[in-house]
Design an enzyme around this catalytic site. Structure first.
Site, PDB file in Angstrom:
ATOM      1  N   TYR A 137       0.863  -1.192   0.000  1.00  0.00           N
ATOM      2  CA  TYR A 137       0.000   0.000   0.000  1.00  0.00           C
ATOM      3  C   TYR A 137       0.900   1.244   0.000  1.00  0.00           C
ATOM      4  O   TYR A 137       0.776   2.107   0.860  1.00  0.00           O
ATOM      5  CB  TYR A 137      -0.929   0.033   1.220  1.00  0.00           C
ATOM      6  CG  TYR A 137      -1.687  -1.243   1.483  1.00  0.00           C
ATOM      7  CD1 TYR A 137      -2.932  -1.455   0.886  1.00  0.00           C
ATOM      8  CD2 TYR A 137      -1.181  -2.235   2.334  1.00  0.00           C
ATOM      9  CE1 TYR A 137      -3.640  -2.626   1.144  1.00  0.00           C
ATOM     10  CE2 TYR A 137      -1.878  -3.391   2.581  1.00  0.00           C
ATOM     11  CZ  TYR A 137      -3.110  -3.585   1.987  1.00  0.00           C
ATOM     12  OH  TYR A 137      -3.801  -4.743   2.248  1.00  0.00           O
ATOM     13  N   GLU A 193       1.160  -1.021  -4.899  1.00  0.00           N
ATOM     14  CA  GLU A 193       0.088  -0.024  -4.805  1.00  0.00           C
ATOM     15  C   GLU A 193      -0.895  -0.278  -5.948  1.00  0.00           C
ATOM     16  O   GLU A 193      -0.495  -0.663  -7.042  1.00  0.00           O
ATOM     17  CB  GLU A 193       0.725   1.383  -4.890  1.00  0.00           C
ATOM     18  CG  GLU A 193      -0.172   2.515  -5.272  1.00  0.00           C
ATOM     19  CD  GLU A 193      -1.271   2.801  -4.249  1.00  0.00           C
ATOM     20  OE1 GLU A 193      -0.998   2.806  -3.036  1.00  0.00           O
ATOM     21  OE2 GLU A 193      -2.411   3.021  -4.691  1.00  0.00           O
ATOM     22  N   ASP A 231       0.600  -0.216   5.095  1.00  0.00           N
ATOM     23  CA  ASP A 231      -0.082   1.045   5.420  1.00  0.00           C
ATOM     24  C   ASP A 231      -1.420   1.048   4.685  1.00  0.00           C
ATOM     25  O   ASP A 231      -1.636   1.826   3.756  1.00  0.00           O
ATOM     26  CB  ASP A 231       0.805   2.226   4.977  1.00  0.00           C
ATOM     27  CG  ASP A 231       0.206   3.560   5.343  1.00  0.00           C
ATOM     28  OD1 ASP A 231      -0.777   3.603   6.108  1.00  0.00           O
ATOM     29  OD2 ASP A 231       0.721   4.584   4.861  1.00  0.00           O
ATOM     30  N   CYS A 266      -4.596   4.002   9.804  1.00  0.00           N
ATOM     31  CA  CYS A 266      -5.410   5.168  10.184  1.00  0.00           C
ATOM     32  C   CYS A 266      -6.683   4.702  10.883  1.00  0.00           C
ATOM     33  O   CYS A 266      -7.552   5.515  11.172  1.00  0.00           O
ATOM     34  CB  CYS A 266      -5.742   6.004   8.952  1.00  0.00           C
ATOM     35  SG  CYS A 266      -6.517   5.057   7.648  1.00  0.00           S
TER      36      CYS A 266
HETATM   37  N1  SAH Z   1       1.909   4.469   2.192  1.00  0.00           N
HETATM   38  C1  SAH Z   1       1.396   5.587   1.461  1.00  0.00           C
HETATM   39  C2  SAH Z   1      -0.095   5.455   1.128  1.00  0.00           C
HETATM   40  C3  SAH Z   1      -0.975   5.012   2.245  1.00  0.00           C
HETATM   41  S1  SAH Z   1      -2.705   5.187   1.964  1.00  0.00           S
HETATM   42  C4  SAH Z   1       1.685   6.884   2.167  1.00  0.00           C
HETATM   43  O1  SAH Z   1       2.003   6.892   3.352  1.00  0.00           O
HETATM   44  O2  SAH Z   1       1.615   7.930   1.541  1.00  0.00           O
HETATM   45  C5  SAH Z   1      -3.172   3.618   1.414  1.00  0.00           C
HETATM   46  C6  SAH Z   1      -2.801   3.332  -0.009  1.00  0.00           C
HETATM   47  O3  SAH Z   1      -3.281   2.014  -0.314  1.00  0.00           O
HETATM   48  C7  SAH Z   1      -3.421   4.259  -1.040  1.00  0.00           C
HETATM   49  O4  SAH Z   1      -2.401   4.750  -1.869  1.00  0.00           O
HETATM   50  C8  SAH Z   1      -4.377   3.365  -1.821  1.00  0.00           C
HETATM   51  O5  SAH Z   1      -4.467   3.714  -3.183  1.00  0.00           O
HETATM   52  C9  SAH Z   1      -3.738   2.000  -1.650  1.00  0.00           C
HETATM   53  N2  SAH Z   1      -4.640   0.852  -1.757  1.00  0.00           N
HETATM   54  C10 SAH Z   1      -5.935   0.765  -1.402  1.00  0.00           C
HETATM   55  N3  SAH Z   1      -6.404  -0.471  -1.592  1.00  0.00           N
HETATM   56  C11 SAH Z   1      -5.371  -1.208  -2.075  1.00  0.00           C
HETATM   57  C12 SAH Z   1      -5.231  -2.564  -2.460  1.00  0.00           C
HETATM   58  N4  SAH Z   1      -6.248  -3.413  -2.397  1.00  0.00           N
HETATM   59  N5  SAH Z   1      -4.025  -2.976  -2.891  1.00  0.00           N
HETATM   60  C13 SAH Z   1      -2.972  -2.126  -2.965  1.00  0.00           C
HETATM   61  N6  SAH Z   1      -3.055  -0.828  -2.622  1.00  0.00           N
HETATM   62  C14 SAH Z   1      -4.229  -0.365  -2.188  1.00  0.00           C
END
Ligand code: SAH
Length: 545
Positions: A311, A332, A380, A407
């Site tokens: 993520y 991601e 995350d 979060c």
């Molecule tokens: N680590 C990053 C983003 C965290 S927010 C930072 O700190 O900036 C969570 C992220 O997970 C988002 O970018 C969202 O697009 C991604 N996401 C949501 N569902 C997902 C999934 N099923 N597989 C991979 N990524 C995902």
């Protein structure tokens, strides 16, 4: 029996995670928004359910010492802040408790809860705003925020969480819309062009991105809009995002640049970070740096690790650790964010990083196929958490450490409990406040892999043991309280487990097991060990000298 529309006097004794005060009326639970622990209030019941009710605050009879004057007219109406009426110290206390409660009650996890890391800025910290638009009775467009759990737009002239510049930009766009007679989208009819004004600010470089979320690509008088903003050196990008769907989701999938760059660039943890309109970027930049520092510290990197950043968004977390690892793999689901992550690696001279655009669940399967053995996995996830299949796949990859950033304390606690069931120990939990005055709080967790061999041996022991022996005499909390009371020291469940193990008192399955020499598990200090031994003796769990 509590009756609707009737008034009652209530003492507020607690707070929900949404920021509602909690009281009792003849033992029946009542939730009262905008109250504080310690208030005595007169309330009117607005809704009665089977085991609780909701009430409206009518009058504060005695004021809680946590209270401060309210400084925003939209507070209580817009769905943003829930804590503008209490001091930031009391808000942090509530958030600390919220995280701890989630881990203990949902996850059944007893661990070290480090004190919450508060935000230096509690106003103007947000670098992003999405204003829904509407028209007033005179037909004039206005921007505001959605009311809590609703699509009713509450007008708000000046939001105190946002940077000062946003106000005048928003004003100029509203004037542009009015002067050029451009239509505002109406959710009910599905007609109209502009849905949202979406602004982003890169705090370190000063760059600002203006996005208009529209139902179509073509914006009438676009040249006029460009003219308005081209004289402002901070406006680095103007973008049209197209969302023609009748949906609650704010952004559509396609973006068209009207002016300037496709993305703006901020600096985070010393890395230049490009951010596209569709890429996630933490809204409180300064606190995000602290969050990532804590995550890096928990990961305890030495330079030889394979690190997976699940993520990863625009790659921010992994890239902040890239110089301390051998190899970084980011995952991601949003393609634009992955594009940003690749650019971000390149523009910071990071060449040991690979980014995969995929669903986390599919990507972990793929990494398993590649027989990748990461040393550390950072996750995350969004609010719904990782879920069972992602946790299972991570466990199969056998990383020594998992650092979870979340979060949502509730789903984090649930996921951590799954990790615990599958051979990981929850070593410590650190709440970090990225969202002052709102109900949200971020949490970082360190999960450490237990040694499988010893883990199995202990399971066998557990089967054979009658747990009426020494193990059952005092709970971890009782031991912790005893130690605190007699020595002032704060010891963790892990510390107690380590000492119990050392003293030959068989450990519970979920707690820590003896570690090998090179283990990175935190060790119990001799001082704490002594204090725990005294407690064990006190509870007749250990023979006296
Ligand atoms: N680590 C990053 C983003 C965290 S927010 C930072 O700190 O900036 C969570 C992220 O997970 C988002 O970018 C969202 O697009 C991604 N996401 C949501 N569902 C997902 C999934 N099923 N597989 C991979 N990524 C995902």
């Amino acid at each position: 029996m509590v009756i609707k529309n009737q008034e009652y006097t209530v003492h507020i004794i607690g707070m929900t995670n949404e920021g509602n005060g909690v009281g009792k009326i003849d033992g029946f639970t009542v939730f009262v928004p905008l109250t504080a622990v310690g208030d005595k209030v007169r309330v009117k019941i607005v809704k009665v359910c089977s085991s609780y009710c909701y009430a409206r605050l009518e009058e504060i009879l005695e004021s809680s010492s946590d209270r401060i004057p309210i400084d925003c007219d939209a507070f209580s109406q817009c769905g943003g802040c829930v804590y503008r009426h209490i001091s930031y110290e009391s808000e942090l206390r509530l958030k600390q408790q919220q995280v701890q409660d989630a881990f203990e009650r949902i996850g059944g996890i007893s661990t070290d809860y480090l004190p919450i890391c508060g935000s230096e800025k509690i106003s103007g910290y947000r670098n992003k705003s999405q204003y829904p638009l509407a028209v007033d009775i005179e037909g004039k467009p206005y921007a505001g925020f959605y009311a809590m759990r609703s699509h009713r737009i509450v007008p708000c002239e000046r939001c105190l969480l946002l940077p000062d510049q946003f106000e005048s930009i928003k004003r100029k766009i509203l004037d542009f819309i009015a002067e050029n007679d451009i239509s505002i989208y109406d959710e009910k009819t599905g007609k109209g062009l502009i849905r949202h004004i979406y602004l982003r600010h890169a705090e370190k470089t000063g760059e600002i991105m203006v996005v208009l979320v529209c139902t179509r690509k073509r914006l009438p008088h676009a040249d006029r809009l460009i003219e308005i903003f081209s004289s402002d050196p901070n406006i680095a990008s103007i973008v049209i995002n197209v969302n023609e769907k009748n949906t609650n989701v704010i952004l559509g999938e396609s973006c068209f640049v009207l002016y300037g760059k496709e993305q703006i660039c901020d600096v985070l943890c010393s890395n230049k970070i490009n951010i596209s309109p569709l890429s996630f970027y933490q809204v409180n930049r300064n606190q995000a740096e602290k969050l990532y520092e804590i995550a890096k510290d928990f990961a305890g990197l030495t330079g030889s690790e394979i690190l997976v950043d699940l993520y990863c968004g625009a790659g921010t977390i992994g890239l902040s650790m890239a110089k301390q690892v051998k190899q970084l793999i980011g995952v991601e689901i949003i393609p634009q964010a992955i594009e940003n992550a690749k650019e971000n690696a390149a523009q910071n001279g990071i060449s040991n990083a690979e980014f995969i655009c995929a669903d986390a669940a599919k990507a972990t399967q793929m990494l398993l196929w590649r027989q990748l053995s990461p040393d550390v996995v950072v996750v995350d996830p969004p609010r719904k958490g990782c879920g069972e299949s992602v946790v299972r796949d991570i466990v199969v990859m056998k990383p020594k450490k998992v650092v979870m950033i979340s979060c949502n304390p509730a789903t984090a606690a649930r996921d951590c409990a799954m990790f615990q069931e599958q051979g990981y120990c929850c070593v410590k939990v650190q709440p970090v406040d990225l969202f002052p005055r709102t109900a949200h709080v971020e949490t970082v967790v360190l999960l450490s892999k237990l040694q499988t061999k010893q883990h199995i041996e202990i399971n066998l022991d557990m089967d054979e043991l009658d747990l009426t022996g020494a193990e059952s005499k005092a709970s971890y909390d009782e031991i912790k309280s005893y130690v605190k009371e007699h020595t002032g020291l704060t010891v963790s469940s892990l510390n107690i487990a380590q000492v119990k193990q050392k003293c030959g008192i068989i450990e519970r399955e979920n707690y820590n097991k003896p570690k090998s020499e090179n283990s990175s598990q935190p060790k119990c200090t001799p001082e704490k060990e002594q204090a725990i031994k005294s407690a064990l003796k006190h509870f007749d769990m250990l023979e006296g000298d």
